[in-house]
Scaffold this motif. Structure first.
Motif, PDB file in Angstrom:
ATOM      1  N   GLY A 166     -37.619 -39.211  51.248  1.00 43.69           N
ATOM      2  CA  GLY A 166     -37.194 -40.513  51.728  1.00 43.69           C
ATOM      3  C   GLY A 166     -35.818 -40.864  51.218  1.00 43.69           C
ATOM      4  N   VAL A 199     -37.499 -46.197  50.963  1.00 46.54           N
ATOM      5  CA  VAL A 199     -38.111 -45.920  52.270  1.00 46.54           C
ATOM      6  C   VAL A 199     -38.627 -44.491  52.251  1.00 46.54           C
ATOM      7  CG1 VAL A 199     -37.685 -45.755  54.743  1.00 46.54           C
ATOM      8  CG2 VAL A 199     -36.544 -47.521  53.415  1.00 46.54           C
ATOM      9  N   ARG A 200     -39.961 -44.345  52.429  1.00 47.11           N
ATOM     10  CA  ARG A 200     -40.566 -43.002  52.499  1.00 47.11           C
ATOM     11  C   ARG A 200     -41.078 -42.768  53.906  1.00 47.11           C
ATOM     12  NH1 ARG A 200     -43.767 -44.755  48.178  1.00 47.11           N
ATOM     13  NH2 ARG A 200     -42.866 -44.413  46.123  1.00 47.11           N
ATOM     14  N   TYR A 201     -41.707 -41.609  54.116  1.00 45.04           N
ATOM     15  CA  TYR A 201     -42.172 -41.260  55.461  1.00 45.04           C
ATOM     16  C   TYR A 201     -43.669 -40.978  55.476  1.00 45.04           C
ATOM     17  CZ  TYR A 201     -37.139 -40.443  55.766  1.00 45.04           C
ATOM     18  OH  TYR A 201     -35.782 -40.578  55.704  1.00 45.04           O
ATOM     19  N   GLY A 225     -39.889 -46.732  57.576  1.00 44.80           N
ATOM     20  CA  GLY A 225     -39.734 -45.287  57.359  1.00 44.80           C
ATOM     21  C   GLY A 225     -40.106 -44.497  58.609  1.00 44.80           C
TER      22      GLY A 225
END
Ligand SMILES: Cc1cc2nc3c(=O)[nH]c(=O)nc-3n(C[C@H](O)[C@H](O)[C@H](O)COP(=O)(O)OP(=O)(O)OC[C@H]3O[C@@H](n4cnc5c(N)ncnc54)[C@H](O)[C@@H]3O)c2cc1C
Length: 429
Positions: A100, A113-115, A405
């Motif tokens: 992220g 922000v991650r996925y 994300g």
């Protein structure tokens, strides 16, 4: 994709008045000519060759070549590479796969922000464009595409019945050695300064945003193994992306007038960094590992992405701004949409605007919501205090930051982030 036999040479029946004397309407050098061997061109060419078509790919550069890009590809780019059949070849180049990105406004507020995607987490893909683009071009070659490197296209003309004519010259030969190549259809994949769209009168003026992108590589920036970083401030932003072999990509976007005032790319890059709180300090001690490369202007628009005997893909079909990081994904996804429509049109023997019209509709269905979302982000970038405020709220609202994300990662529909509930989560105290 369905395969069909190569259509026999058409009878060239009409010559458009716009085309110069000597145009190749009587000859056909290939069924399809693709102009530009970046991700959009190589992917379109490979898909069409895999579908059984005779494809000629021209690029003015010799590969591997550099491309000014922040080199942080959204997680869905890997899905597109897999569908095109090139993921294993790209993975063999050892890309860094971050989880992220830290978004940092005015050097003080951050959101991570991650996925996340169900039970798993996706990853972005970071690799130098020098390596990525050469790998994709090789993939096209191995699919049966004939590739001419060092061939620059100077003009294009098309006709619904006669097909497409392309005026080309090898870059190391004199001007007099220009020649014409003929095809049933031309694909303009020649990027942000597309000669294909300009020749066909498709470029539209862009009044705003007027920005430049400046990119370089450095060594010696630690702590980027798992997450990239994006610093936003007044008048611009700067992304740090981890690359293989300990390199870091530094991608700066700034106001075009401020860049012109600085006088040179190097001076503009230093001035732009100095204006971004946090970014300059983060890079203190880093060693430069390359020149500053630039792109100006960044944004471009065209009147339509397809018409009689032509299709535009990738940046040639339009581009807004790299903040939301979907350029390469759009190039590859656009190539998939284009190849499907072109394949059907060639098999019907009809490359008229009406026959190619489904491409524009498919692009709208695929990209319109993300484009609207990108404009929304542009509003926040105009006002860093508002961006900082929204990031503080997001950091406390996990579901909303996960949605962000997914949308930035191109694997969740952007329309979800256009709903009032998401905007409320950004703005409510
Ligand atoms: C500063 C910056 C940062 C970016 N950062 C990111 C990012 O982090 N992630 C992301 O996904 N996207 C990013 N992008 C966007 C991304 O680079 C583009 O969307 C992507 O390169 C589009 O691919 P393409 O194949 O359409 O064009 P290109 O990659 O530009 O390829 C076009 C090709 O056409 C060739 N060509 C051009 N003119 C001619 C001609 N007349 N004759 C023959 N050949 C020609 C060129 O040599 C080139 O090889 C960034 C863009 C910029 C400017």
């Amino acid at each position: 994709m369905r395969t069909c036999p190569i259509v026999p040479p058409a009878r060239w029946s009409s010559v458009p008045s716009s085309w110069a004397v000597g145009a190749p309407w009587g000859k056909k050098d290939s069924e399809v000519i693709v102009v530009g061997g970046g991700p959009a061109g190589s992917a379109t060419a490979a898909l069409l060759a895999q579908a059984g078509h005779d494809v000629l790919l021209l690029d003015r550069a010799r590969f591997p070549r550099d491309k000014a890009c922040a080199e942080y590809l959204s997680p869905a780019t890997a899905d597109a590479l897999a569908r095109i059949g090139a993921l294993a070849k790209v993975e063999a180049q050892g890309p860094v796969r971050p989880l992220g990105m830290h978004l940092i406004a005015r050097g003080e507020t951050r959101a991570l922000v991650r996925y996340p995607d169900g039970q798993t987490s996706r990853r972005a893909l970071c690799l130098s464009r020098r390596v990525l683009d050469a790998t994709l071009m090789e993939h096209a070659r191995s699919a049966g595409v004939r590739v001419l490197e060092g061939w620059q296209v100077h003009g294009v003309a098309t006709d619904p019945l006669a097909g497409a004519g392309v005026e080309v010259r090898p870059v190391d030969e004199p001007a007099a050695s220009r020649r014409f190549l003929g095809a049933r259809l031309v694909v303009g994949a020649d990027g942000a300064q597309s000669v294909v769209s300009r020749s066909l009168g498709l470029d539209r003026p862009v009044r705003w945003p007027q920005r430049v992108g400046l990119v370089t590589h450095v060594r010696g920036v630690g702590g980027l193994e798992h997450y990239g970083e994006m610093y936003a401030g007044q008048g611009g932003y700067c992304g740090l992306a981890p690359l293989p072999q300990g390199m870091t990509n530094v991608g700066l976007v700034m106001d075009a007038r401020a860049a012109r005032r600085a006088g040179s790319r190097e001076a503009a890059f230093e001035a732009g960094l100095a204006r971004l709180p946090g970014a300059g300090a983060r890079l203190a001690g880093a060693q430069r590992a390359g020149a500053v490369r630039g792109v100006a202007p960044l944004a471009r628009r065209v009147t339509r992405p397809a018409g009689d005997g032509f299709v535009l893909v990738g940046d040639a079909a339009g581009f807004l701004d790299p903040f939301t990081g979907e350029g390469v994904f759009r190039a590859l996804r656009g190539a998939e949409l284009a190849a499907e429509v072109i394949d059907s049109a060639l098999c019907r023997g009809d490359v008229s605007a009406a026959s190619l019209a489904p491409y524009a509709r498919a692009r709208r269905a695929e990209f319109a919501a993300k484009e609207a979302f990108c404009w929304l982000i542009q509003g926040f970038l105009l006002c860093p205090p508002l961006l900082g405020y929204a990031l503080r709220r997001l950091e406390r609202r996990r579901r909303s930051v996960d949605l962000l994300g997914g949308v930035l990662g191109d694997y969740r529909p952007a329309r979800e982030a256009l709903r009032p509930g998401f905007l409320w989560a950004l703005l409510r105290p």
